[in-house]
Write an enzyme that holds these catalytic residues in place. Sequence first.
Site: not given
Ligand code: DGJ
Length: 729
Positions: A468, A538
Amino acid sequence: MSIKVQEQLGLFHLQSSGMSYLIQIVNGHPVHVYWGAKLTHRERMEDLLIHTPDHAGLDRLPQEYPQYGSGDFRNPAYQVELEDGTRITELQYVSYRTMKGKPSLLGLPAVYTENDTEADTLILELMDRYSGLKVNLLYTIFADRNVIVRSVRMINGGQKQLRLRRALSASVDFAEQREMEITYLAGAWAREGNITRRPLLQGETRIDSKRGMSSHQFNPFAALVASGTTENYGEAYGFSLVYSGSFEATAEVDSFGSTRFSMGVNAFDFAWQLEQGESFQTPEVVMVYSGQGLGEMSRTYHRLYRTRLCRGQYRDAERPILVNNWEATYFNFNADKLVSIAEEGAKLGIELFVLDDGWFGKRDADNSSLGDWYEDRRKLPGGLADVAERINKLGLRFGLWFEPEMISPDSELYRKHPDWCLHVPGRRRTEARWQLVLDYSRKEVRDYIYDSLSAVFVNVPVSYVKWDMNRALTEIGSAALPPERQAETAHRYVLGLYELLERITTAFPHILFESCSSGGGRFDPGMLYYMPQTWTSDNTDAVERLKIQYGTSLVYPVSAIGAHVSAVPNHQVGRMTPLDFRGNVAMSGNFGYELDLTKFTDEEKALVQDQVAAYKQIRGLVQQGDLYRLKSPFEGNESAWMFVSQDKEEALVYYFQVMAIPHAPRRSLRLAGLDPELEYEVRSSDSEMASTFGGDRLMQLGLPLTYKQKDYESGWFRIRAANPETREV
Ligand code: DGJ
């Protein structure tokens, strides 16, 4: 050889199975002659030659790598500052070379060949005699794909230092006035992949990122299309930059109606010192021509990126169905909670459990511990290895989240190394999500991350990693670089990232890596070179996802598009959609769940079990088949797309209707990509249809659709050739 050279005419003809690209040397300048549908190569191609009247300056010359300062007032492709402070250079053609295959680009991700016969490369060598600057223009043409890949190598062949102020990867001049439009993917966090299209008029249309990442706001992609081009008709010219940092793409229409398109690393806040003998390699632009609309352009990108950009043992493999605990628990979990979700997943046929954010340091919220990549024994008393083993025993593989490019000011790492983040001395360090960005231009920082992650991989049976990256770069400066190299930091960050990714993916080839940047903030071809799939957004709401996934598919293959079923009311938009609708949307991508399976009713569990079983049957087709987009969510209440096998004997159609329509009109869905000669057996998800239709009928008259009177209606059709043996081979 797909490159034909007529030396006496100074003409280079790059020719693939369906496309030609022609360059001519005119007065020492590489001139752009033509790019489009294939032209027959003739012995002499004088009829194509560009004749420029002597009085016409560079401003009217269609060029391949234009300079600034000698009469061309459009955007230059490069600019170099000499030690004496002057910024004028004049590149002149010196010679050319050709080679079989495609060279790799040192330190940069790039499309590749598996066999030298797949492509040929032309290198045009140019030079500015006064400064000694040498510029090599690289063109790779694929024999059986309508793809040209361009990049540039700049070499300081002189005696003095040079400073690059701008070094784009490619520039193409569409000389003739024609009605063109530009289409690109715009958006925001949780709203990625919005297909945007507008006419090109005199002036500039520019998309870019100054964020140090490719960004949610603009994907590093644009296509120029002849006006009137649709999904299936018309000409489209795609440009996709294999790069994960700040970029720019500009379409400029001049006063003569010519359009110049240029693309590369963003020249804003960029400079690069070239000492004597040093060179600079730009990232590459993958240019695709389609004479059959945007759909064919996308399929060309999909096939290329799926098989000649993605790498590793998962490239051609069917991807595991996962359950991720993020939206199920956020930071609030313990080992038993995780195992209970995995247990439920195992019963339903899920193959991989992913432990997301919150397992390390003292991370109970998003305000601490990034950089401290060791397990939090308060939550996981037996450690990560214990959880992973318990999950493995259930028959699921174990995956783990990291955010390796970040550092929390509240972390052991920051307390020890406060200068390891990107920063400018004496200035505020802008935090986003309470975090700063590690300075990946520094080797010791990358080594620390490599060691931290490897220590986990060696001790814990991790078979998947979600990598991430949750904020943009600010105060982009490095404590390790001298003043004159500070403007190199952003690009050095990306090069450092690539170096680390290469190292880590090579050392742990058994791990399936998925990249993520608050969803689609870095969904780009550069990342796909190291990680064959990406968390698309997200935003997990199924209605929003129709657009996000449809838009993303303009360039990226479905195998790369992570798509999960999440809980309702949806956490991003609060919408309630039925589980079958959510399933059908997510099964159109790289499938998984992101919710607490233990909270499902028996009825819901049964449906999940069906979805998982169905996806196992169709995932080969979804992930490796050809995608045909049938109805755009950007244009109305309905969406539809289909996946077709390479041999056209199998297909799968998904359709979606967001809102019910009273007294609905009679409709049918015209399919695409089938063999018109074949008969197909068609079976619908609601079992109302089990009939045989001709391929031509399905594509011309369409598939009759019966809509239910309900919101969030969706379904699928499975299509199989009834008489494949009747086909002429
Ligand atoms: C952003 C990601 O896109 C989410 O899926 C998740 O992993 C969060 N970060 C966790 O902080």
